[in-house]
Design an enzyme around this catalytic site. Structure first.
Site, mmCIF file in Angstrom:
data_model
loop_
_atom_site.group_PDB
_atom_site.id
_atom_site.type_symbol
_atom_site.label_atom_id
_atom_site.label_comp_id
_atom_site.label_asym_id
_atom_site.label_seq_id
_atom_site.Cartn_x
_atom_site.Cartn_y
_atom_site.Cartn_z
ATOM 1 N N GLY A 1 35.828 52.662 83.768
ATOM 2 C CA GLY A 1 36.842 51.571 82.332
ATOM 3 C C GLY A 1 36.186 50.342 81.654
ATOM 4 O O GLY A 1 35.899 49.319 82.892
ATOM 5 N N ASP B 1 21.186 55.070 87.395
ATOM 6 C CA ASP B 1 22.531 55.572 86.899
ATOM 7 C C ASP B 1 22.881 54.714 85.566
ATOM 8 O O ASP B 1 23.135 53.335 85.899
ATOM 9 C CB ASP B 1 23.680 56.125 87.727
ATOM 10 C CG ASP B 1 25.100 55.612 87.122
ATOM 11 O OD1 ASP B 1 25.614 56.183 86.208
ATOM 12 O OD2 ASP B 1 26.230 56.521 87.994
ATOM 13 N N ALA C 1 27.812 52.547 82.531
ATOM 14 C CA ALA C 1 28.842 50.748 82.807
ATOM 15 C C ALA C 1 27.233 49.565 82.054
ATOM 16 O O ALA C 1 27.336 48.550 82.186
ATOM 17 C CB ALA C 1 29.110 50.401 84.456
ATOM 18 N N ALA C 2 26.307 50.203 82.234
ATOM 19 C CA ALA C 2 24.902 49.955 81.883
ATOM 20 C C ALA C 2 25.846 48.501 80.297
ATOM 21 O O ALA C 2 25.266 47.727 80.079
ATOM 22 C CB ALA C 2 23.947 50.093 81.431
ATOM 23 N N GLY C 3 25.792 49.345 79.271
ATOM 24 C CA GLY C 3 26.495 48.772 78.481
ATOM 25 C C GLY C 3 27.472 48.037 78.407
ATOM 26 O O GLY C 3 27.595 46.539 78.050
ATOM 27 N N ASP C 4 28.439 48.031 79.368
ATOM 28 C CA ASP C 4 29.385 47.319 79.819
ATOM 29 C C ASP C 4 29.345 45.880 80.512
ATOM 30 O O ASP C 4 29.357 44.994 80.349
ATOM 31 C CB ASP C 4 31.240 47.960 80.131
ATOM 32 C CG ASP C 4 31.399 48.929 79.965
ATOM 33 O OD1 ASP C 4 31.090 49.116 78.443
ATOM 34 O OD2 ASP C 4 31.499 50.221 80.425
HETATM 35 O O1 RIB Z 1 31.065 52.799 80.387
HETATM 36 C C1 RIB Z 1 31.442 53.093 81.585
HETATM 37 C C2 RIB Z 1 33.439 53.811 81.189
HETATM 38 O O2 RIB Z 1 33.546 55.113 80.251
HETATM 39 C C3 RIB Z 1 33.335 54.304 82.759
HETATM 40 O O3 RIB Z 1 33.372 53.357 83.492
HETATM 41 C C4 RIB Z 1 34.555 55.463 82.347
HETATM 42 O O4 RIB Z 1 35.525 54.842 82.633
HETATM 43 C C5 RIB Z 1 34.155 54.886 80.593
HETATM 44 O O5 RIB Z 1 35.412 54.020 80.286
#
Ligand code: RIB
Length: 309
Positions: A45, A253, A256-259
């Protein structure tokens, strides 16, 4: 429970998903059945990932959102708490917890389909009830995996409270409402999202420059377009636009790199770092995350980055 000694505080308003991740040789075509390599279920998420990133990278973090009253919700909440993240403002709703179906191919590219579930239960009323979580932070981050009315309320409250406001417009389906832009200090889309926001093609740094200029002309103060391995295009108020090269890594992979970038950037801003230093730190964190699989499992800790020098 992990704890963080700093007074730098970040509050994330956003989504929590259980990620159901298949690794496959390539991304499937419409109508195709494809044999995958592996399956994993991991916490994700965009909101949760950004909260975990900010916590692992040096901030004290609070999460405002909603999980379901189900095993996924319990696991997602426990994962945040294990990182020392304050979940006082994390509600439990009536819908099942959000899920994301993710396919990662052998070239480490991914596709993601989300079902919002309880993330759709974050309301403007919830933002108002949990305003203390916003008030406690220096930096507030939102994305678009929760309902637009709640995001708008969070942006407005954070702006009124004088916070540094970050919007990661993901997923983006079109332009943002014009009245959101004055509420945002840093608008951080990737190429796909920048294209959706502007209607322009965004495939190169030159394209990113045009998209950033269009977003700034529309009223966005600072625009940071993440370009994966091609780096980051930064169009900052009062500075010449710049392309920040990405550190070179062997990608496993990119989920989640942007996160990780956004959480790291927010943690740095909350600690009072200069924007340029914060961007370079966040890029290093994101690059390290790309070398590992999964969303939250891939996010590095501050000590790992410090050890790399
Ligand atoms: O940005 C990656 C995320 O996008 C994933 O973890 C997935 O849950 C979606 O929300």
């Amino acid at each position: 429970m992990a704890s963080n000694s700093t007074d730098a505080r970040v509050t994330v308003v956003g989504s929590l998903n259980m990620d159901l991740v298949v690794r496959a040789p390539r991304l499937p075509q419409p109508g195709e059945t494809l044999a995958g390599h592996t399956f994993a279920q991991v916490a994700g998420g965009k909101g949760g990932n950004q909260a975990v990133a900010a916590a692992r990278l040096g901030a004290r973090v609070a999460m405002l959102g909603c999980v379901g009253a189900d095993p996924n919700g319990a696991q997602l909440r426990a994962g945040l708490e294990a990182e020392g993240i304050d979940c006082t403002a994390l509600d439990t709703g009536r819908e099942p917890s959000g899920v994301a179906l993710i396919v990662v191919d052998d070239a480490s590219q991914n596709t993601i389909v989300i079902v919002a579930g309880s993330n759709g239960e974050v309301t403007p009323d919830a933002i108002a009830r949990h305003e203390a979580a916003l008030a406690a932070a220096q930096v507030v981050i939102c994305q678009l995996e929760t309902p637009p009315a709640a995001v708008r309320a969070a942006l407005a409250a954070a702006r009124r409270l004088g916070k540094i406001v970050i919007l990661n417009p993901a997923p983006a389906t079109g332009p943002l409402p014009a009245d959101w832009l004055p509420l945002i200090d840093y608008l951080i889309p990737n190429e796909t999202e920048a294209a959706a926001l502007t209607g322009l093609t965004v495939e190169s740094p030159d394209d990113a420059a045009q998209a950033a200029a269009a977003l700034r002309a529309a009223g966005a103060r600072n625009v940071l377009i993440t370009l994966g391995a091609r780096g980051l295009y930064a169009a900052l108020d009062g500075a010449a636009p710049a392309l920040y090269d990405a550190p070179r890594v062997a990608a496993v992979d990119t989920t989640a790199a942007g996160d990780t970038f956004i959480g790291g950037f927010a943690a740095q801003l909350a600690q009072g770092a200069e924007v340029d230093a914060a961007l370079r730190f966040a890029q290093r964190a994101a690059a390290l995350s790309v070398t590992r699989a999964g969303a939250q499992p891939s996010i590095p800790r501050r000590a790992e980055l410090d050890a790399l020098g």
